[in-house]
Design a protein around this motif. Structure first.
Motif, PDB file in Angstrom:
ATOM      1  N   UNK A  75      49.322  49.181  60.152  1.00 30.64           N
ATOM      2  CA  UNK A  75      49.189  48.611  58.811  1.00 30.64           C
ATOM      3  C   UNK A  75      47.701  48.451  58.497  1.00 30.64           C
ATOM      4  N   UNK A  76      47.405  48.243  57.223  1.00 30.13           N
ATOM      5  CA  UNK A  76      46.015  48.079  56.810  1.00 30.13           C
ATOM      6  C   UNK A  76      45.524  46.681  57.189  1.00 30.13           C
ATOM      7  N   UNK A  77      44.598  46.620  58.105  1.00 34.30           N
ATOM      8  CA  UNK A  77      44.054  45.332  58.551  1.00 34.30           C
ATOM      9  C   UNK A  77      43.038  44.752  57.576  1.00 34.30           C
ATOM     10  N   UNK A  78      42.500  45.596  56.707  1.00 34.85           N
ATOM     11  CA  UNK A  78      41.351  45.172  55.907  1.00 34.85           C
ATOM     12  C   UNK A  78      41.762  44.344  54.684  1.00 34.85           C
ATOM     13  N   UNK A  79      40.860  43.464  54.291  1.00 31.88           N
ATOM     14  CA  UNK A  79      41.114  42.549  53.179  1.00 31.88           C
ATOM     15  C   UNK A  79      39.830  42.342  52.389  1.00 31.88           C
ATOM     16  N   UNK A  80      39.982  41.768  51.228  1.00 27.54           N
ATOM     17  CA  UNK A  80      38.835  41.380  50.411  1.00 27.54           C
ATOM     18  C   UNK A  80      38.794  39.860  50.372  1.00 27.54           C
ATOM     19  N   UNK A  81      37.705  39.292  50.863  1.00 27.86           N
ATOM     20  CA  UNK A  81      37.543  37.839  50.922  1.00 27.86           C
ATOM     21  C   UNK A  81      36.811  37.333  49.682  1.00 27.86           C
ATOM     22  N   UNK A  82      37.279  36.186  49.194  1.00 28.85           N
ATOM     23  CA  UNK A  82      36.657  35.515  48.050  1.00 28.85           C
ATOM     24  C   UNK A  82      36.423  34.052  48.403  1.00 28.85           C
ATOM     25  N   UNK A  83      35.455  33.439  47.744  1.00 30.87           N
ATOM     26  CA  UNK A  83      35.327  31.986  47.853  1.00 30.87           C
ATOM     27  C   UNK A  83      36.579  31.354  47.244  1.00 30.87           C
ATOM     28  N   UNK A  84      36.957  30.208  47.778  1.00 25.98           N
ATOM     29  CA  UNK A  84      38.166  29.527  47.322  1.00 25.98           C
ATOM     30  C   UNK A  84      38.149  29.343  45.798  1.00 25.98           C
ATOM     31  N   UNK A  85      39.260  29.708  45.171  1.00 23.67           N
ATOM     32  CA  UNK A  85      39.404  29.546  43.736  1.00 23.67           C
ATOM     33  C   UNK A  85      38.844  30.684  42.905  1.00 23.67           C
ATOM     34  N   UNK A  86      38.179  31.658  43.545  1.00 24.50           N
ATOM     35  CA  UNK A  86      37.540  32.743  42.798  1.00 24.50           C
ATOM     36  C   UNK A  86      38.220  34.092  42.989  1.00 24.50           C
ATOM     37  N   UNK A  87      39.294  34.140  43.778  1.00 25.64           N
ATOM     38  CA  UNK A  87      39.934  35.412  44.081  1.00 25.64           C
ATOM     39  C   UNK A  87      40.879  35.878  42.990  1.00 25.64           C
ATOM     40  N   UNK A  88      41.281  37.144  43.082  1.00 32.02           N
ATOM     41  CA  UNK A  88      42.235  37.720  42.137  1.00 32.02           C
ATOM     42  C   UNK A  88      42.992  38.838  42.838  1.00 32.02           C
ATOM     43  N   UNK A  89      44.170  39.161  42.297  1.00 34.05           N
ATOM     44  CA  UNK A  89      45.030  40.172  42.888  1.00 34.05           C
ATOM     45  C   UNK A  89      44.815  41.564  42.313  1.00 34.05           C
ATOM     46  N   UNK A  90      44.307  41.636  41.089  1.00 35.57           N
ATOM     47  CA  UNK A  90      44.016  42.930  40.466  1.00 35.57           C
ATOM     48  C   UNK A  90      42.602  43.342  40.860  1.00 35.57           C
ATOM     49  N   UNK A  91      42.512  44.255  41.831  1.00 36.63           N
ATOM     50  CA  UNK A  91      41.189  44.626  42.349  1.00 36.63           C
ATOM     51  C   UNK A  91      40.346  45.394  41.341  1.00 36.63           C
ATOM     52  N   UNK A  92      40.933  45.816  40.220  1.00 33.79           N
ATOM     53  CA  UNK A  92      40.116  46.453  39.183  1.00 33.79           C
ATOM     54  C   UNK A  92      39.069  45.483  38.643  1.00 33.79           C
ATOM     55  N   UNK A  93      39.323  44.191  38.840  1.00 31.72           N
ATOM     56  CA  UNK A  93      38.351  43.184  38.395  1.00 31.72           C
ATOM     57  C   UNK A  93      37.087  43.185  39.246  1.00 31.72           C
ATOM     58  N   UNK A  94      37.087  43.953  40.345  1.00 27.61           N
ATOM     59  CA  UNK A  94      35.869  44.080  41.149  1.00 27.61           C
ATOM     60  C   UNK A  94      34.844  45.004  40.499  1.00 27.61           C
ATOM     61  N   UNK A  95      35.275  45.766  39.514  1.00 31.06           N
ATOM     62  CA  UNK A  95      34.327  46.639  38.816  1.00 31.06           C
ATOM     63  C   UNK A  95      33.243  45.789  38.172  1.00 31.06           C
ATOM     64  N   UNK A  96      31.996  46.148  38.442  1.00 30.96           N
ATOM     65  CA  UNK A  96      30.860  45.383  37.941  1.00 30.96           C
ATOM     66  C   UNK A  96      30.446  44.239  38.842  1.00 30.96           C
ATOM     67  N   UNK A  97      31.148  44.060  39.957  1.00 29.40           N
ATOM     68  CA  UNK A  97      30.841  42.963  40.873  1.00 29.40           C
ATOM     69  C   UNK A  97      30.268  43.499  42.192  1.00 29.40           C
ATOM     70  N   UNK A  98      29.831  42.567  43.048  1.00 28.18           N
ATOM     71  CA  UNK A  98      29.163  42.911  44.305  1.00 28.18           C
ATOM     72  C   UNK A  98      30.050  42.567  45.497  1.00 28.18           C
TER      73      UNK A  98
END
Length: 379
Positions: free
Chosen positions: A116-139
């Motif tokens: 299975x895919x072990x990798x994840x995207x970590x966010x600071x608490x309260x700042x995460x989202x499920x639609x990864x398209x929102x990462x466009x324009x971010x670091x």
């Protein structure tokens, strides 16, 4: 005769080895003078490699002359060293494996650890989202620039325009602390590491690939020529059987597997403790095992899924030429690797006497809350 080998990768990617101790060449008693496995992360003091340490403790590797090397933290070293013969097996992510293939390295995946895919995207608490398209324009922060080859496919299959995502190499092991300090919007993480980060005071929320990604995780690669050498092939079968037995042992008794790692690395033991150590290993067992009812045993490759991966990274221009999965991954070792007495391994696991601190760890409770760090469904 003792010998220590220090492996280095220069800025240009050239691999060199400095050997201290010993003198001259020795006659080879086996196909490998010493079979060397190299880590992708620059450290062995993690729980990721628990099948080896548990298998070693239980005698599953027999008298095989094997060695574990941490390697440099350069994310591509694990394939470079195998390619030039300074290591015999590496543990790259699929993306780093494809980097090696793209650069002409004659490698083959022999044992797929991460079903299975072990990798994840970590966010600071309260700042995460499920639609990864929102990462466009971010670091997105990475420990190594080479990790972009991990993240690009993961984002690409989610419909993200990866040309609009900025990556910053924040260094190993400091990329997570950089996220906590507000130096980026997100960071790459993975199963097992989530628990280790909690022990370091780094409590994030995650888009979890193990729940949402169609991709998979790291694999064991060797030189393709070694799979065609009868003596080396026989050695690899025995060696991978030790890993498969260690995986089975950990599945049957995860707390015992953690104890085996902690005995090897006391500092890791003091940093994590039994509960977080068990949490980490349970996350990884979920990745390594996958849906075993659909697999041909520990280490089995889903060739169709691998082909989908190679087609996707070609579409993303991560590789220049198409790759035919059956040319670079093989299941020829899976039958021999899984040809062991499973009843004996289960008896070993069931008969293991845990220390009192580990007896107190509630595996069922940990399993029930394994994904509590996931970004809430309504975000």
């Amino acid at each position: 005769m003792s010998r220590r080998t220090f492996l280095q990768v220069s800025a240009s990617g050239v691999v060199t080895a400095t050997v201290l101790g010993g003198s001259g060449l020795r006659a080879q008693a086996t196909p490998y003078e010493k079979f060397t496995w190299i880590s992708p992360r620059g450290s062995l003091e993690v729980l990721d490699d628990f099948p080896f340490w548990a298998g070693k403790k239980m005698g599953y590797f027999g008298d095989l002359n094997v060695d574990m090397q941490p390697g440099p933290s350069d994310g591509t070293a694990t394939v470079k060293f195998v390619d030039v013969g300074q290591a015999d097996m590496g543990f790259p992510s699929p993306g780093v494996f494809s980097f090696g293939l793209k650069n002409g390295m004659k490698l083959k995946s022999a044992f797929h650890m991460g079903a299975r895919d072990t990798f994840s995207i970590a966010f600071r608490k309260g700042e995460g989202f499920n639609d990864l398209k929102k990462l466009e324009g971010k670091t997105v922060l990475l420990g190594s620039a080479a990790w972009q080859s991990i993240v690009d496919p993961m984002l690409g299959v989610q419909g993200v325009d990866i040309t609009k995502v900025k990556y910053v190499e924040a260094g190993w092991p400091t990329w997570a602390t950089a996220l906590k300090a507000g130096q980026g919007d997100a960071a790459l993480g993975w199963e097992g590491l989530r628990a280790e980060w909690i022990a370091s005071g780094l409590d994030f929320e995650y888009w979890l690939g193990v729940q949402k990604s169609p991709l998979f995780a790291n694999t064991f690669v060797v030189r393709a020529a070694d799979t065609e050498d009868p003596d080396k092939k026989a050695f690899l079968e025995k060696y991978l059987r030790g890993w498969a037995m260690g995986l089975e042992f950990g599945y049957q008794n995860p707390r015992a597997a953690v104890e085996a790692v902690f005995e090897q690395f006391p500092t890791l033991a003091s940093n994590l403790g039994p509960e977080l150590g068990t949490t980490s290993i349970l996350q990884q067992i979920n990745v390594f095992r996958g849906d075993m009812d659909k697999r041909g045993g520990w280490g089995w490759h889903d060739i169709a899924a691998w082909q989908t991966f190679f087609d996707k990274i070609h579409e993303l221009k991560q590789i220049d030429q198409p790759i035919k999965a059956e040319d670079v991954v093989t299941n020829e070792f899976i039958g021999p690797a899984n040809d062991f007495d499973k009843a004996k391994v289960k008896a070993d696991a069931d008969g293991y006497t845990l220390s009192d601190p580990f007896k107190a760890v509630d595996v069922a409770a940990i399993t029930a809350h394994m994904f509590d760090q996931a970004v809430p469904a309504d975000r």
